[in-house]
Structure formats: C-alpha cells, structure tokens
Design a protein around this motif. Sequence first.
Motif, PDB file in Angstrom:
ATOM      1  N   ILE A  22     -12.874 -28.474   7.191  1.00 43.31           N
ATOM      2  CA  ILE A  22     -13.097 -29.029   8.529  1.00 43.31           C
ATOM      3  C   ILE A  22     -11.827 -28.919   9.355  1.00 43.31           C
ATOM      4  CG2 ILE A  22     -13.569 -31.158   9.827  1.00 43.31           C
ATOM      5  CD1 ILE A  22     -15.433 -31.929   7.437  1.00 43.31           C
ATOM      6  N   ASP A  23     -10.678 -29.244   8.740  1.00 41.48           N
ATOM      7  CA  ASP A  23      -9.397 -29.163   9.445  1.00 41.48           C
ATOM      8  C   ASP A  23      -9.106 -27.732   9.896  1.00 41.48           C
ATOM      9  OD1 ASP A  23      -5.925 -29.388   8.769  1.00 41.48           O
ATOM     10  OD2 ASP A  23      -6.974 -30.403  10.402  1.00 41.48           O
ATOM     11  N   THR A  24      -9.374 -26.778   9.038  1.00 40.64           N
ATOM     12  CA  THR A  24      -9.175 -25.367   9.394  1.00 40.64           C
ATOM     13  C   THR A  24     -10.069 -24.979  10.567  1.00 40.64           C
ATOM     14  OG1 THR A  24      -8.538 -24.796   7.144  1.00 40.64           O
ATOM     15  CG2 THR A  24      -9.318 -22.988   8.549  1.00 40.64           C
ATOM     16  N   TYR A  25     -11.328 -25.437  10.523  1.00 39.92           N
ATOM     17  CA  TYR A  25     -12.248 -25.164  11.614  1.00 39.92           C
ATOM     18  C   TYR A  25     -11.699 -25.743  12.917  1.00 39.92           C
ATOM     19  CZ  TYR A  25     -16.327 -25.025  14.581  1.00 39.92           C
ATOM     20  OH  TYR A  25     -17.171 -24.786  15.637  1.00 39.92           O
ATOM     21  N   LEU A  26     -11.215 -26.977  12.854  1.00 38.98           N
ATOM     22  CA  LEU A  26     -10.670 -27.619  14.057  1.00 38.98           C
ATOM     23  C   LEU A  26      -9.488 -26.831  14.618  1.00 38.98           C
ATOM     24  CD1 LEU A  26     -10.837 -31.390  13.063  1.00 38.98           C
ATOM     25  CD2 LEU A  26     -12.169 -30.223  14.835  1.00 38.98           C
ATOM     26  N   GLU A  27      -8.627 -26.376  13.738  1.00 40.59           N
ATOM     27  CA  GLU A  27      -7.467 -25.594  14.197  1.00 40.59           C
ATOM     28  C   GLU A  27      -7.893 -24.274  14.828  1.00 40.59           C
ATOM     29  OE1 GLU A  27      -4.391 -27.233  10.773  1.00 40.59           O
ATOM     30  OE2 GLU A  27      -4.783 -25.098  10.925  1.00 40.59           O
ATOM     31  N   GLU A  28      -8.849 -23.612  14.206  1.00 39.18           N
ATOM     32  CA  GLU A  28      -9.266 -22.296  14.682  1.00 39.18           C
ATOM     33  C   GLU A  28     -10.143 -22.349  15.940  1.00 39.18           C
ATOM     34  OE1 GLU A  28      -9.207 -20.165  10.293  1.00 39.18           O
ATOM     35  OE2 GLU A  28     -11.120 -20.478  11.294  1.00 39.18           O
ATOM     36  N   HIS A  29     -10.797 -23.490  16.163  1.00 42.67           N
ATOM     37  CA  HIS A  29     -11.738 -23.593  17.279  1.00 42.67           C
ATOM     38  C   HIS A  29     -11.367 -24.690  18.263  1.00 42.67           C
ATOM     39  CE1 HIS A  29     -13.962 -21.528  14.085  1.00 42.67           C
ATOM     40  NE2 HIS A  29     -14.503 -20.857  15.089  1.00 42.67           N
ATOM     41  N   PHE A  30     -10.116 -25.082  18.252  1.00 43.14           N
ATOM     42  CA  PHE A  30      -9.660 -26.183  19.104  1.00 43.14           C
ATOM     43  C   PHE A  30     -10.024 -25.969  20.565  1.00 43.14           C
ATOM     44  CE2 PHE A  30      -6.470 -28.291  21.766  1.00 43.14           C
ATOM     45  CZ  PHE A  30      -6.610 -29.600  21.316  1.00 43.14           C
ATOM     46  N   ASN A  31      -9.860 -24.764  21.057  1.00 43.57           N
ATOM     47  CA  ASN A  31     -10.120 -24.475  22.471  1.00 43.57           C
ATOM     48  C   ASN A  31     -11.592 -24.210  22.778  1.00 43.57           C
ATOM     49  OD1 ASN A  31      -7.416 -24.692  23.234  1.00 43.57           O
ATOM     50  ND2 ASN A  31      -7.005 -22.627  22.476  1.00 43.57           N
ATOM     51  N   CYS A  32     -12.435 -24.158  21.738  1.00 35.57           N
ATOM     52  CA  CYS A  32     -13.843 -23.801  21.932  1.00 35.57           C
ATOM     53  C   CYS A  32     -14.798 -24.986  21.839  1.00 35.57           C
ATOM     54  CB  CYS A  32     -14.265 -22.784  20.877  1.00 35.57           C
ATOM     55  SG  CYS A  32     -13.253 -21.307  20.844  1.00 35.57           S
ATOM     56  N   ILE A  33     -14.312 -26.141  21.431  1.00 35.71           N
ATOM     57  CA  ILE A  33     -15.204 -27.282  21.246  1.00 35.71           C
ATOM     58  C   ILE A  33     -14.824 -28.409  22.197  1.00 35.71           C
ATOM     59  CG2 ILE A  33     -15.754 -26.719  18.854  1.00 35.71           C
ATOM     60  CD1 ILE A  33     -13.772 -28.819  17.933  1.00 35.71           C
ATOM     61  N   SER A  34     -15.805 -29.258  22.475  1.00 36.71           N
ATOM     62  CA  SER A  34     -15.550 -30.373  23.389  1.00 36.71           C
ATOM     63  C   SER A  34     -14.704 -31.445  22.711  1.00 36.71           C
ATOM     64  CB  SER A  34     -16.873 -30.990  23.849  1.00 36.71           C
ATOM     65  OG  SER A  34     -17.484 -31.683  22.778  1.00 36.71           O
ATOM     66  N   ARG A  35     -14.173 -32.315  23.507  1.00 41.89           N
ATOM     67  CA  ARG A  35     -13.370 -33.417  22.972  1.00 41.89           C
ATOM     68  C   ARG A  35     -14.197 -34.294  22.040  1.00 41.89           C
ATOM     69  NH1 ARG A  35      -8.607 -35.936  23.564  1.00 41.89           N
ATOM     70  NH2 ARG A  35      -8.535 -38.206  23.409  1.00 41.89           N
ATOM     71  N   ILE A  85     -19.310 -24.505   6.018  1.00 45.39           N
ATOM     72  CA  ILE A  85     -18.420 -24.977   7.082  1.00 45.39           C
ATOM     73  C   ILE A  85     -17.486 -23.850   7.509  1.00 45.39           C
ATOM     74  CG2 ILE A  85     -16.459 -26.512   7.573  1.00 45.39           C
ATOM     75  CD1 ILE A  85     -17.975 -28.627   5.836  1.00 45.39           C
ATOM     76  N   ARG A  86     -17.044 -23.068   6.556  1.00 50.12           N
ATOM     77  CA  ARG A  86     -16.124 -21.969   6.853  1.00 50.12           C
ATOM     78  C   ARG A  86     -16.801 -20.809   7.581  1.00 50.12           C
ATOM     79  NH1 ARG A  86     -13.491 -22.552   1.057  1.00 50.12           N
ATOM     80  NH2 ARG A  86     -11.810 -23.967   1.576  1.00 50.12           N
ATOM     81  N   THR A  87     -18.131 -20.690   7.432  1.00 47.95           N
ATOM     82  CA  THR A  87     -18.794 -19.504   7.988  1.00 47.95           C
ATOM     83  C   THR A  87     -19.706 -19.778   9.178  1.00 47.95           C
ATOM     84  OG1 THR A  87     -20.603 -19.695   6.378  1.00 47.95           O
ATOM     85  CG2 THR A  87     -18.725 -18.300   5.762  1.00 47.95           C
ATOM     86  N   LEU A  88     -20.089 -21.034   9.388  1.00 46.27           N
ATOM     87  CA  LEU A  88     -20.981 -21.343  10.508  1.00 46.27           C
ATOM     88  C   LEU A  88     -20.258 -21.208  11.846  1.00 46.27           C
ATOM     89  CD1 LEU A  88     -22.901 -24.463   9.175  1.00 46.27           C
ATOM     90  CD2 LEU A  88     -23.863 -22.206   9.648  1.00 46.27           C
ATOM     91  N   ASN A  89     -21.006 -20.867  12.861  1.00 42.89           N
ATOM     92  CA  ASN A  89     -20.445 -20.741  14.203  1.00 42.89           C
ATOM     93  C   ASN A  89     -20.842 -21.890  15.114  1.00 42.89           C
ATOM     94  OD1 ASN A  89     -19.126 -18.285  13.725  1.00 42.89           O
ATOM     95  ND2 ASN A  89     -21.039 -17.176  13.967  1.00 42.89           N
ATOM     96  N   VAL A  91     -21.060 -25.632  16.106  1.00 33.17           N
ATOM     97  CA  VAL A  91     -20.371 -26.872  15.789  1.00 33.17           C
ATOM     98  C   VAL A  91     -21.357 -27.970  15.421  1.00 33.17           C
ATOM     99  CG1 VAL A  91     -20.174 -27.736  18.147  1.00 33.17           C
ATOM    100  CG2 VAL A  91     -18.472 -28.397  16.465  1.00 33.17           C
ATOM    101  N   SER A  92     -22.548 -27.961  15.989  1.00 29.86           N
ATOM    102  CA  SER A  92     -23.535 -28.998  15.666  1.00 29.86           C
ATOM    103  C   SER A  92     -23.935 -28.932  14.187  1.00 29.86           C
ATOM    104  CB  SER A  92     -24.765 -28.866  16.555  1.00 29.86           C
ATOM    105  OG  SER A  92     -25.415 -27.628  16.341  1.00 29.86           O
ATOM    106  N   GLU A  93     -24.039 -27.730  13.635  1.00 31.58           N
ATOM    107  CA  GLU A  93     -24.366 -27.581  12.210  1.00 31.58           C
ATOM    108  C   GLU A  93     -23.200 -28.040  11.337  1.00 31.58           C
ATOM    109  OE1 GLU A  93     -25.359 -23.447  12.105  1.00 31.58           O
ATOM    110  OE2 GLU A  93     -27.465 -23.815  12.546  1.00 31.58           O
ATOM    111  N   ILE A  94     -21.984 -27.776  11.768  1.00 37.28           N
ATOM    112  CA  ILE A  94     -20.811 -28.206  11.017  1.00 37.28           C
ATOM    113  C   ILE A  94     -20.716 -29.729  11.040  1.00 37.28           C
ATOM    114  CG2 ILE A  94     -18.283 -28.131  10.927  1.00 37.28           C
ATOM    115  CD1 ILE A  94     -18.569 -25.215  11.989  1.00 37.28           C
ATOM    116  N   ILE A  95     -21.029 -30.336  12.164  1.00 32.28           N
ATOM    117  CA  ILE A  95     -21.032 -31.803  12.256  1.00 32.28           C
ATOM    118  C   ILE A  95     -22.072 -32.377  11.296  1.00 32.28           C
ATOM    119  CG2 ILE A  95     -21.612 -33.749  13.761  1.00 32.28           C
ATOM    120  CD1 ILE A  95     -20.231 -32.166  16.053  1.00 32.28           C
ATOM    121  N   GLN A  96     -23.247 -31.761  11.213  1.00 32.18           N
ATOM    122  CA  GLN A  96     -24.276 -32.239  10.283  1.00 32.18           C
ATOM    123  C   GLN A  96     -23.778 -32.165   8.839  1.00 32.18           C
ATOM    124  OE1 GLN A  96     -27.650 -29.727  11.285  1.00 32.18           O
ATOM    125  NE2 GLN A  96     -28.661 -31.455  12.289  1.00 32.18           N
TER     126      GLN A  96
END
Length: 129
Positions: A22-35, A85-89, A91-96
């Motif tokens: 999850i942390d890696t996802y956050l780092e890699e997609h920081f600019n692509c997801i809402s607050r 989590i590492r492969t999904l694009n 964010v709603s699925e990753i949150i689930q």
Amino acid sequence: MAISTDQARALADDFLDAAQAIDTYLEEHFNCISRSEYECLNESFKTLMRISTFTTTVAVDLAIDSLSTSIAELNSTIQQAKEKIRTLNRVSEIIQLASALTDLAAGFIAKKPSAIASSAKNLAKLVTA
C-alpha cells in the motif's frame, strides 16, 4: 489447534508486506489520487503496520479449530491480495483490498474466529474477482 509462534510471525510478515505494498502504491500514485483516497489508504497502511507489530510482539493464542480456512490458505489469500494491490490500477479496488486485509487482521487481534472466517471469506472473494 492453536496458532504457533511461527505462524503468527508469518502472518505478521504478510500484514507488513501488505502494508508496504500500500505504501509503495501511495508513493507511486501520489499525484494521481485524491486527498481522501490517499488518507483512506494511508490509514489502512498505518493500521496494518500497527497490527503487524502487535502480532509480532504478542503471543497469539487463538482457538482456530472452528475455522474452515487453514493458516496456509490465509497466508495464500494475503499473498494474493498483496500482489493484486501491486498490479491494480483502480484506487477503489485497492481501497477494498486494504479494508478487507485490515478487517482480517482485526479479527486476529480480537481473537474472534468467526470474524476471522468471515473476513477471510470476504478477502478471498476480492482476490478472485
């Protein structure tokens, strides 16, 4: 049958690995997801980190005889969730997935086999969907 120290450590490692995914996802997609999406995932990350630490430091003594899911199946499901989590694009699925992992971890902390069983079933549905 009670969970062994090695099994508890393996689960702690799995929760830690899921948190790191999850942390890696956050780092890699920081600019692509809402607050709000970031905050939701960050809270799941922190919860999984705490639970991993707790599971490592506390001797887990669960009566898992009533579980229909074995520890090996739980480990496999957690591994599958981590990979998703590492492969999904989306964010709603990753949150689930993050929520389902956190629910499963909470079942272990609460020492409630019925909560573990229902959370494991939910997580398994998500990783196979």
